[in-house]
Design a protein around this motif. Sequence first.
Motif, PDB file in Angstrom:
ATOM      1  N   MET A  40      19.905   4.113  -7.483  1.00 47.41           N
ATOM      2  CA  MET A  40      19.606   5.543  -7.363  1.00 47.41           C
ATOM      3  C   MET A  40      18.106   5.807  -7.336  1.00 47.41           C
ATOM      4  N   ASN A  41      17.302   4.865  -7.819  1.00 44.82           N
ATOM      5  CA  ASN A  41      15.842   4.992  -7.798  1.00 44.82           C
ATOM      6  C   ASN A  41      15.230   4.355  -6.559  1.00 44.82           C
ATOM      7  N   LEU A  42      16.011   4.214  -5.509  1.00 46.51           N
ATOM      8  CA  LEU A  42      15.576   3.694  -4.205  1.00 46.51           C
ATOM      9  C   LEU A  42      15.105   2.245  -4.260  1.00 46.51           C
ATOM     10  N   GLU A  43      15.671   1.455  -5.128  1.00 51.88           N
ATOM     11  CA  GLU A  43      15.360   0.030  -5.181  1.00 51.88           C
ATOM     12  C   GLU A  43      16.545  -0.751  -4.599  1.00 51.88           C
ATOM     13  N   TYR A  44      16.842  -0.523  -3.348  1.00 54.28           N
ATOM     14  CA  TYR A  44      18.031  -1.102  -2.744  1.00 54.28           C
ATOM     15  C   TYR A  44      17.709  -2.040  -1.581  1.00 54.28           C
ATOM     16  N   LYS A  45      16.510  -2.599  -1.562  1.00 56.85           N
ATOM     17  CA  LYS A  45      16.125  -3.495  -0.476  1.00 56.85           C
ATOM     18  C   LYS A  45      17.042  -4.717  -0.413  1.00 56.85           C
ATOM     19  N   HIS A  46      17.370  -5.275  -1.560  1.00 55.75           N
ATOM     20  CA  HIS A  46      18.226  -6.451  -1.616  1.00 55.75           C
ATOM     21  C   HIS A  46      19.608  -6.153  -1.052  1.00 55.75           C
ATOM     22  N   VAL A  47      20.177  -5.021  -1.409  1.00 57.60           N
ATOM     23  CA  VAL A  47      21.498  -4.637  -0.912  1.00 57.60           C
ATOM     24  C   VAL A  47      21.443  -4.388   0.596  1.00 57.60           C
ATOM     25  N   THR A  48      20.385  -3.771   1.070  1.00 56.99           N
ATOM     26  CA  THR A  48      20.242  -3.489   2.491  1.00 56.99           C
ATOM     27  C   THR A  48      20.175  -4.776   3.296  1.00 56.99           C
ATOM     28  N   LEU A  49      19.449  -5.765   2.800  1.00 55.54           N
ATOM     29  CA  LEU A  49      19.366  -7.042   3.499  1.00 55.54           C
ATOM     30  C   LEU A  49      20.723  -7.738   3.555  1.00 55.54           C
ATOM     31  N   TRP A  50      21.478  -7.686   2.479  1.00 55.89           N
ATOM     32  CA  TRP A  50      22.813  -8.278   2.464  1.00 55.89           C
ATOM     33  C   TRP A  50      23.739  -7.568   3.452  1.00 55.89           C
ATOM     34  N   LEU A  51      23.676  -6.242   3.480  1.00 51.48           N
ATOM     35  CA  LEU A  51      24.525  -5.486   4.409  1.00 51.48           C
ATOM     36  C   LEU A  51      24.144  -5.761   5.866  1.00 51.48           C
ATOM     37  N   ALA A  52      22.839  -5.852   6.131  1.00 54.69           N
ATOM     38  CA  ALA A  52      22.402  -6.153   7.494  1.00 54.69           C
ATOM     39  C   ALA A  52      22.862  -7.552   7.905  1.00 54.69           C
ATOM     40  N   GLY A  53      22.770  -8.503   7.000  1.00 55.79           N
ATOM     41  CA  GLY A  53      23.243  -9.850   7.294  1.00 55.79           C
ATOM     42  C   GLY A  53      24.736  -9.890   7.541  1.00 55.79           C
ATOM     43  N   ALA A  54      25.479  -9.153   6.740  1.00 59.80           N
ATOM     44  CA  ALA A  54      26.931  -9.100   6.918  1.00 59.80           C
ATOM     45  C   ALA A  54      27.288  -8.475   8.265  1.00 59.80           C
ATOM     46  N   MET A  55      26.561  -7.442   8.664  1.00 60.32           N
ATOM     47  CA  MET A  55      26.816  -6.805   9.949  1.00 60.32           C
ATOM     48  C   MET A  55      26.533  -7.766  11.103  1.00 60.32           C
ATOM     49  N   LEU A  56      25.465  -8.552  10.995  1.00 61.43           N
ATOM     50  CA  LEU A  56      25.160  -9.532  12.032  1.00 61.43           C
ATOM     51  C   LEU A  56      26.239 -10.607  12.120  1.00 61.43           C
ATOM     52  N   VAL A  57      26.700 -11.080  10.978  1.00 61.37           N
ATOM     53  CA  VAL A  57      27.748 -12.097  10.968  1.00 61.37           C
ATOM     54  C   VAL A  57      29.042 -11.535  11.552  1.00 61.37           C
ATOM     55  N   LEU A  58      29.436 -10.339  11.135  1.00 58.26           N
ATOM     56  CA  LEU A  58      30.665  -9.730  11.660  1.00 58.26           C
ATOM     57  C   LEU A  58      30.553  -9.437  13.155  1.00 58.26           C
ATOM     58  N   GLY A  59      29.393  -8.982  13.585  1.00 59.70           N
ATOM     59  CA  GLY A  59      29.183  -8.744  15.019  1.00 59.70           C
ATOM     60  C   GLY A  59      29.260 -10.030  15.820  1.00 59.70           C
ATOM     61  N   GLY A  60      28.685 -11.099  15.282  1.00 60.66           N
ATOM     62  CA  GLY A  60      28.762 -12.390  15.953  1.00 60.66           C
ATOM     63  C   GLY A  60      30.185 -12.906  16.032  1.00 60.66           C
ATOM     64  N   LEU A  61      30.937 -12.757  14.954  1.00 62.07           N
ATOM     65  CA  LEU A  61      32.338 -13.178  14.964  1.00 62.07           C
ATOM     66  C   LEU A  61      33.148 -12.359  15.963  1.00 62.07           C
ATOM     67  N   TYR A  62      32.894 -11.070  16.013  1.00 65.75           N
ATOM     68  CA  TYR A  62      33.583 -10.204  16.974  1.00 65.75           C
ATOM     69  C   TYR A  62      33.289 -10.663  18.401  1.00 65.75           C
ATOM     70  N   TYR A  63      32.011 -10.903  18.683  1.00 65.78           N
ATOM     71  CA  TYR A  63      31.643 -11.348  20.030  1.00 65.78           C
ATOM     72  C   TYR A  63      32.313 -12.681  20.351  1.00 65.78           C
ATOM     73  N   PHE A  64      32.256 -13.608  19.405  1.00 67.13           N
ATOM     74  CA  PHE A  64      32.798 -14.941  19.650  1.00 67.13           C
ATOM     75  C   PHE A  64      34.295 -14.915  19.889  1.00 67.13           C
ATOM     76  N   PHE A  65      35.033 -14.182  19.064  1.00 69.39           N
ATOM     77  CA  PHE A  65      36.483 -14.209  19.157  1.00 69.39           C
ATOM     78  C   PHE A  65      37.052 -13.238  20.182  1.00 69.39           C
ATOM     79  N   VAL A  66      36.423 -12.097  20.417  1.00 75.95           N
ATOM     80  CA  VAL A  66      36.994 -11.097  21.317  1.00 75.95           C
ATOM     81  C   VAL A  66      36.410 -11.212  22.721  1.00 75.95           C
ATOM     82  N   HIS A  67      35.110 -11.085  22.850  1.00 72.01           N
ATOM     83  CA  HIS A  67      34.503 -11.052  24.180  1.00 72.01           C
ATOM     84  C   HIS A  67      34.599 -12.398  24.895  1.00 72.01           C
TER      85      HIS A  67
END
Length: 77
Positions: A35-62
Amino acid sequence: MDYLKFSLFTLLGSGIWCSVLCWLGVKMGQDKDLMNLEYKHVTLWLAGAMLVLGGLYYFFVHRHMAGKPEIRGPKPE
């Protein structure tokens, strides 16, 4: 796919996803550091998860669809 079956699976999937997002929002709201805007670590994890999920989507679907011309539809004449 049958419309009823599709609708039930859609409701089930969206219910699970909304429940996870709601739980995550409650937990993040209880954390004073986040709540005090110290969420850099969480943001990096979420961005990494989005990249991994996007890559899996591309690999398996497209890549799967690229090899099957009948999925893409008929060729225009």
